[in-house]
Scaffold this motif. Structure first.
Motif, PDB file in Angstrom:
ATOM      1  N   TRP A 124    -104.761  89.793  99.167  1.00  0.00           N
ATOM      2  CA  TRP A 124    -105.863  89.060  98.519  1.00  0.00           C
ATOM      3  C   TRP A 124    -106.045  89.497  97.065  1.00  0.00           C
ATOM      4  O   TRP A 124    -105.784  90.631  96.711  1.00  0.00           O
ATOM      5  CB  TRP A 124    -107.153  89.281  99.303  1.00  0.00           C
ATOM      6  CG  TRP A 124    -107.509  90.740  99.462  1.00  0.00           C
ATOM      7  CD1 TRP A 124    -108.144  91.548  98.552  1.00  0.00           C
ATOM      8  CD2 TRP A 124    -107.233  91.581 100.594  1.00  0.00           C
ATOM      9  NE1 TRP A 124    -108.281  92.814  99.046  1.00  0.00           N
ATOM     10  CE2 TRP A 124    -107.741  92.871 100.293  1.00  0.00           C
ATOM     11  CE3 TRP A 124    -106.613  91.356 101.832  1.00  0.00           C
ATOM     12  CZ2 TRP A 124    -107.630  93.937 101.185  1.00  0.00           C
ATOM     13  CZ3 TRP A 124    -106.509  92.428 102.717  1.00  0.00           C
ATOM     14  CH2 TRP A 124    -107.010  93.699 102.386  1.00  0.00           C
ATOM     15  N   ALA A 171    -108.165  83.647  98.892  1.00  0.00           N
ATOM     16  CA  ALA A 171    -108.073  84.993  99.459  1.00  0.00           C
ATOM     17  C   ALA A 171    -107.300  84.956 100.771  1.00  0.00           C
ATOM     18  O   ALA A 171    -106.524  85.861 101.072  1.00  0.00           O
ATOM     19  CB  ALA A 171    -109.473  85.563  99.677  1.00  0.00           C
ATOM     20  N   THR A 203    -103.380  86.667 101.886  1.00  0.00           N
ATOM     21  CA  THR A 203    -103.484  87.649 102.952  1.00  0.00           C
ATOM     22  C   THR A 203    -102.609  87.252 104.135  1.00  0.00           C
ATOM     23  O   THR A 203    -101.902  88.090 104.715  1.00  0.00           O
ATOM     24  CB  THR A 203    -104.960  87.802 103.389  1.00  0.00           C
ATOM     25  OG1 THR A 203    -105.738  88.041 102.214  1.00  0.00           O
ATOM     26  CG2 THR A 203    -105.136  88.941 104.359  1.00  0.00           C
TER      27      THR A 203
END
Lengths: 74, 726
Positions: free
Chosen positions: B678, B701, B705
């Motif tokens: 992120w 984000a 990830t």
């Protein structure tokens, strides 16, 4: 009528007509791609696209999608 | 910054772009094509006292600066570089609206002396907007090198505006420019622009429009030139026409409609009678005619006053024969990347050792000092072992690579190499259905992902801009690639290798990771284009600016002062509290385990699945404030768990990790996780600001990830498979 992407590397062509519309047409006009403008084909990119052109003294790269919208006299 | 419906009130228009000033101050706008060295002119005028960190040639927000001249203060506004003011992009809209509706006392148009023909187009457009125009022909030194002769006096007389020849990088012509700005702002010199005359029947139409709207425009829109307003009523986009007419009294609107409907240009439209739904064809014809007339005029000017020796123009093409060659282009690019990392890694090693030696010597002295004061242990712990030590690590591990990488990168930037990279890479981005300029925003990401996200404004199409924003994080920023460099050393240690080959191996490792990051960028861009952000790539024009010899002195100054110190400051600000928190968490025990131990233990099972451990995940989570702090936090966590108490050199950093059970897989996955995970808090906030959407911020984000977890999971499985087979 031939298009700019038909022109071979090293040749100098004359712009006849733009077939683009809207923002792209505006950008082309701003770069000086007006009727009668001389364009030199400088080189092709590593995979044949985009192509580098000399337009009014500046080096401008155009993808095939764009250069095919510019009618020229070869 | 666009003119929205909400800002349609008469005052709002001028207010957005109104800059507060007192009687002794003048507002000067700086306009120009991209790559004209506009930012250099800005810096020379203001002496680098600008408000925002400015990326050369990438002014996507209005930077402001001040300078004084002959007792007057000047507020300089650096407008985004644009080819035109016909709002084919957000930047052009900002530039146009500022000149149009702002309260600038004069506009300086910076033009590239080596490409005057194209640059004059913007000059003529600005001349239609305002009389107070000064033409600054920059890069005159480059032009002389190329044997381009420019007759400034001739151009001045022909255009009717003051012309100053400049080589801003060397300070040539800056004093003259300041004088000229002063004189024009004070009214001592009154420029009388000779604007382009269009076809007679069109001029007739404009004439009748001006006579109708002239008085009202002058009264209600002070800074707007009535002729310009009339021109835009015939060819502007609907939104802009509505904004303009929204400011004029109702009876005028019907008068305007009447004139336009009667005009020979709008015959097709007569039937519908509504001027602002003029057929696009008509507008298009007018726009073509305007551009043709302008360029015809420019051709006359350049033919008379610019002499070019064509033989000298081929230097760049010769270089480009290699740089952008089908055969050498991509390998040269990779070699360049490796070279930059080689210099960075080699230089950073010794510098890091020097710095850490010094900073930990200071720590010892501080400890002695605290003992001398009889300070309580916890205070010494929090301030020295927690805060100071973390900051010291950030400085000694992170500063040297940054201080070397930034100037190197700026040199490549100054040289004009980055657009060539974009040219070479474009076909890959096209296949990924992304925008060709995404490559340039990624280059910005090398410095700072937040800056990279902001730079995505250069992409006009919202779809491709979002793709570029969502994937920018896959380029390791300056806060992360020192992490990559440090861990790559650990990785090599874990393989048990030693000797001279190590540095080369580290270079290959880091370069390979960057290439992998680019590959992930392309893959994710392609996936997004196929799913959430369906569509085909939009139009793209990329200018390859002439090569320029970088100004080494300025490069060092701007990259050290502007970037390194700025980034370091941010890192230290994040590291100081993080150090305190970590020390406290590491020293408060529940049972026989510290809080860190508990937290890490909690995350450990999940972390093990992807080849990491709980401490690493914890460090990445706490490092969200600034990626620079990840390694220091990780070290602190390990140390607080009692593995080791002394850290004398960067070499021993590796031993700490290995002592905590790292294998080559842990090192590899930590690097991959760092590369892909992120974005930091600053980048996330920028994404929120740029997209204005919570959904895309969350996705920005989540996507990285997910990519990080997926990749690490894969490498872990491969690692296990190898172990079973062996």
């Amino acid at each position: 009528m031939p298009k700019l992407n038909d022109a071979s590397v090293g040749s100098v062509v004359t712009v006849q007509k733009l077939e683009s519309t809207g923002i792209l047409r505006e950008r082309m006009l701003a770069l000086g791609l007006t009727k009668g403008a001389k364009v030199e084909v400088i080189r092709k990119g590593p995979s044949g696209d985009p192509t580098l052109f000399c337009i009014r003294g500046a080096m401008i790269a155009l993808r095939n999608e764009e250069s095919s919208l510019i009618a020229v006299q070869i | 910054m666009g003119l929205t419906d909400q800002s349609m009130k008469s005052s709002a228009l001028t207010d957005i772009f109104h800059i507060d000033k007192n009687d002794n101050e003048f507002v000067i706008a700086l306009a120009g094509n991209p790559n004209t060295g506009k930012s250099t002119v800005f810096n020379s005028l203001t002496g680098l006292r600008q408000h925002t960190g400015n990326w050369p040639g990438k002014t996507v927000v209005n930077a402001r600066g001040n300078y004084s001249h002959q007792g007057k203060d000047f507020i300089l506004v650096d407008l985004p570089g644009t080819y035109s003011l016909f709002s084919s992009s957000a930047e052009e809209e900002v530039a146009r609206d500022f000149i149009c509706f702002g309260n600038a006392d004069a506009v300086v148009v910076v033009a590239d002396a080596t490409c005057l023909e194209r640059n004059l187009n913007l000059v003529y457009q600005v001349m239609e907007l305002t009389d107070n125009v000064i033409l600054c022909i920059n890069l005159i030194d480059e032009a002389r090198k190329k044997k381009i002769e420019i007759d400034a006096v001739g151009i001045e007389e022909d255009l009717g505006i003051p012309v100053v020849l400049c080589a801003a990088r060397n300070g040539i012509g800056i004093a003259e420019l300041k004088d000229m700005v002063y004189k024009v702002a004070m009214g001592e010199i009154k420029p009388t622009p000779r604007i382009v005359e269009y076809d007679a029947d069109y001029e007739e139409l404009i004439g009748s429009l001006v006579s109708v709207i002239g008085p009202a425009v002058k009264e209600l829109l002070r800074n707007v030139n009535p002729r310009w307003a009339a021109l835009r009523l015939t060819d502007g986009d609907e939104k802009f026409i509505n904004t303009l007419t929204g400011h004029l009294p109702g009876y005028l609107q019907s008068a305007i409609e009447g004139i336009l409907a009667e005009s020979c240009f709008f015959k097709e439209c007569k039937a519908c009678g509504i001027y602002n739904s003029v057929y696009d064809k008509d507008k298009q014809a007018i726009r073509d005619m305007i551009a043709e007339n302008t360029y015809r005029r420019i051709e006359e000017v350049t033919a008379k006053y610019v002499k070019t020796d064509t033989k000298k123009q081929y230097r760049d093409r010769m270089i480009d024969n290699y740089i952008t060659s089908k055969i050498f282009g991509l390998p040269l690019m990779l070699a360049m990347l490796a070279l930059v990392f080689w210099i960075t890694i080699s230089g950073a090693n010794s510098l890091s050792e020097l710095l850490s030696g010094f900073l930990f010597w200071v720590e010892d002295k501080l400890t002695v000092f605290f003992k001398h004061l009889d300070a309580p242990d916890w205070l010494h712990g929090v301030l020295v072992l927690g805060m100071y030590r973390t900051v010291a690590w950030v400085v000694s591990v992170m500063l040297p690579p940054m201080a070397i990488f930034f100037p190197l990168f700026t040199i490549l930037e100054d040289l004009g190499y980055l657009p060539r990279v974009a040219f070479n890479m474009d076909h890959l981005f096209k296949k990924a259905r992304a925008h060709g300029k995404q490559c340039l925003t990624m280059c910005m990401g090398f410095g700072c992902n937040a800056a990279g996200v902001t730079a995505c404004r250069i992409i006009e199409s919202p779809r491709e801009r979002l793709i570029a924003i969502l994937t920018n994080n896959f380029v390791p920023c300056n806060g992360r690639f020192p992490t990559l460099i440090a861990i790559s050393a650990v990785f090599i240690m874990s393989l048990g290798s030693s000797g001279i080959g190590n540095r080369l191996l580290a270079v290959l490792m880091v370069s390979g990771l960057v290439v992998f990051g680019i590959a992930v960028t392309l893959a994710v861009s392609w996936l997004l284009s196929k799913t959430l952000l369906k569509g085909i790539p939009s139009a793209f024009t990329l200018e390859l600016p002439p090569y320029r010899v970088p100004q080494i002195g300025r490069v060092l100054y701007t990259s050290v002062i502007d970037r390194t110190i700025f980034v370091l400051r941010r890192a230290v600000i994040a590291a100081a509290p993080a150090g305190i928190i970590i020390w406290i968490l590491g020293n408060i025990h529940i049972g026989d385990l510290s809080l860190i131990g508990h937290a890490a233990g909690f995350m450990d099972p999940a972390a093990r699945l992807i080849g990491l451990d709980g401490y690493i995940i914890l460090a990445f989570i706490l490092g969200i404030a600034a990626n620079e702090t990840v390694i220091p936090i990780l070290l602190m966590s390990y140390l607080s768990a009692g593995a080791m108490t002394e850290l004398s050199s960067i070499e021993s950093l590796g031993h700490i990790f290995l002592d905590n059970g790292w294998t080559w897989l842990t090192a590899l996955n930590t690097m991959l996780f760092s590369l892909l995970h992120w974005p930091c808090a600053a980048t996330l906030l920028t994404i929120k600001k740029e997209t204005g959407s919570m959904k895309w911020t969350v996705l920005s984000a989540f996507i990285p990830t997910a990519a990080a977890v997926l990749v690490c999971l894969t490498t872990t499985l491969i690692y296990k498979a190898i172990n079973i087979l062996l």
